[in-house]
Design an enzyme around this catalytic site. Structure first.
Site, PDB file in Angstrom:
ATOM      1  N   ARG A 228       0.853  -1.179   0.000  1.00  0.00           N
ATOM      2  CA  ARG A 228       0.000   0.000   0.000  1.00  0.00           C
ATOM      3  C   ARG A 228       0.896   1.239   0.000  1.00  0.00           C
ATOM      4  NH1 ARG A 228      -3.722  -2.698  -1.424  1.00  0.00           N
ATOM      5  NH2 ARG A 228      -5.723  -3.027  -0.361  1.00  0.00           N
ATOM      6  N   GLU A 257      -4.254   7.685  -4.815  1.00  0.00           N
ATOM      7  CA  GLU A 257      -4.562   6.946  -6.042  1.00  0.00           C
ATOM      8  C   GLU A 257      -5.864   7.443  -6.658  1.00  0.00           C
ATOM      9  OE1 GLU A 257      -4.360   2.710  -5.440  1.00  0.00           O
ATOM     10  OE2 GLU A 257      -2.266   2.785  -4.806  1.00  0.00           O
ATOM     11  N   HIS A 275      -1.487   0.347  -9.912  1.00  0.00           N
ATOM     12  CA  HIS A 275      -2.097  -0.561  -8.944  1.00  0.00           C
ATOM     13  C   HIS A 275      -2.766  -1.745  -9.656  1.00  0.00           C
ATOM     14  CE1 HIS A 275      -3.991  -0.787  -4.656  1.00  0.00           C
ATOM     15  NE2 HIS A 275      -3.674  -1.993  -5.116  1.00  0.00           N
TER      16      HIS A 275
END
Length: 309
Positions: A228, A257, A275
């Site tokens: 993360r 993000e 991601h």
């Protein structure tokens, strides 16, 4: 009004679930919802676990009994708080750890063997006869893994096959682990040529990849993050890359993000992906299967197949 259970989907990118689930449930897409009173009928909520779930949203759903994280991660949910309200929480347990490990290894190969730079060289017409790009071998490279959970162990297995030497660090010793654990995170970084962050994010490890850890990894080191974004001090990382105090970074996750493109425009020696480490067709299929199984069990009054720990 339909007598079918009402389920709300939180994020737009999970909209692909709505048509299939609509066969059995009354679905609400929150990004399109024009009738807020309908939220009072919601009994299950589907979300991507990396995004924060606002308590005020839960307050609008007095009948809510299940928060179903479509993803493996569930760090956006205050599990203790929602359980105190009698709400169950499930996730896609171990649905994509092998895929995330593949992605981490791919990023290591891309950086160490200059695959992205080589592609750009050929496309730009800069490949000159007689010139040879010398890249870094993985044979004997020292790889440190932060967090030896499902993803970390999968990375370690691959690294071993690729002739790398592996050590790891995590807050809890694992006597049965096949690889040695070092005493501190900074010690692991100082030992490593490559540091892979694979730890689950929680409130105690925010920015644990600190400026000191980054400096310990050093000007020849590579930092890979498939965990993360919040577990890395991103400002310190960018500063170290610009100053040459860190050799390179390969990132699939970010503090924000989507991460702003301009944030990375002048940051050297980086490979960035959006991601996608665990986003494979096989993983998504497993996530759907787990979601359906958890919803079926919840509405049947049976134990959830994959509750969060």
């Amino acid at each position: 009004m339909s007598d079918r259970p009402v389920i709300a989907v939180v994020q737009p990118h999970l909209g692909l679930l709505v048509p299939q689930l609509s066969q059995h449930y009354d679905m609400i897409a929150l990004w399109e919802e024009k009738d807020p009173p309908r939220l009072a009928e919601v009994s299950a909520l589907i979300m991507a676990g990396e995004f924060r779930l606002p308590p005020e949203l839960i307050d609008q759903m007095p009948k809510l009994g299940l928060i179903a994280c479509f993803t493996v991660g569930y760090d956006g949910v205050d599990v203790a708080a929602v359980r105190a309200r009698g709400i169950q929480v499930c996730h896609a347990h171990d649905a994509n750890h092998e895929d995330v490990a593949d992605h981490a290894i791919g990023m290591i190969l891309a950086q160490r063997r200059a695959i992205v730079a080589g592609d750009r060289m050929v496309r730009a017409g800069e490949w000159k006869r007689g010139a040879k790009m010398i890249t870094g071998s993985l044979d004997g490279a020292r790889i440190g893994i932060v967090g030896l959970g499902s993803i970390g162990a999968a990375v370690a297995r691959r690294a071993e096959v690729m002739r790398m030497e592996t050590r790891w660090w995590g807050p809890n010793p694992k006597p049965d682990a096949a690889w040695p654990r070092v005493d501190t995170l900074e010690e692991l970084a100082a030992w490593s040529d490559i540091l892979v962050v694979a730890a689950r994010a929680h409130h105690d490890n925010e920015k644990m990849i600190s400026a000191a850890v980054i400096d310990a990894l050093g000007p020849e080191g590579l930092l890979v993050n498939v965990a993360r974004g919040q577990v890395v001090n991103e400002d310190a990382l960018i500063a170290a890359l610009r100053d040459g105090r860190l050799g390179a970074a390969a990132l699939d996750v970010y503090a924000q993000e989507p991460t702003p493109a301009e944030r990375w425009a002048d940051v050297p020696n980086t490979i960035l992906t959006p991601h996608t480490g665990g986003a494979t067709d096989a993983a998504v299929r497993r996530m759907k299967e787990m979601l359906l199984a958890n919803l079926t069990a919840f509405y049947a009054g049976e134990p959830l197949p994959t509750p969060v720990p």
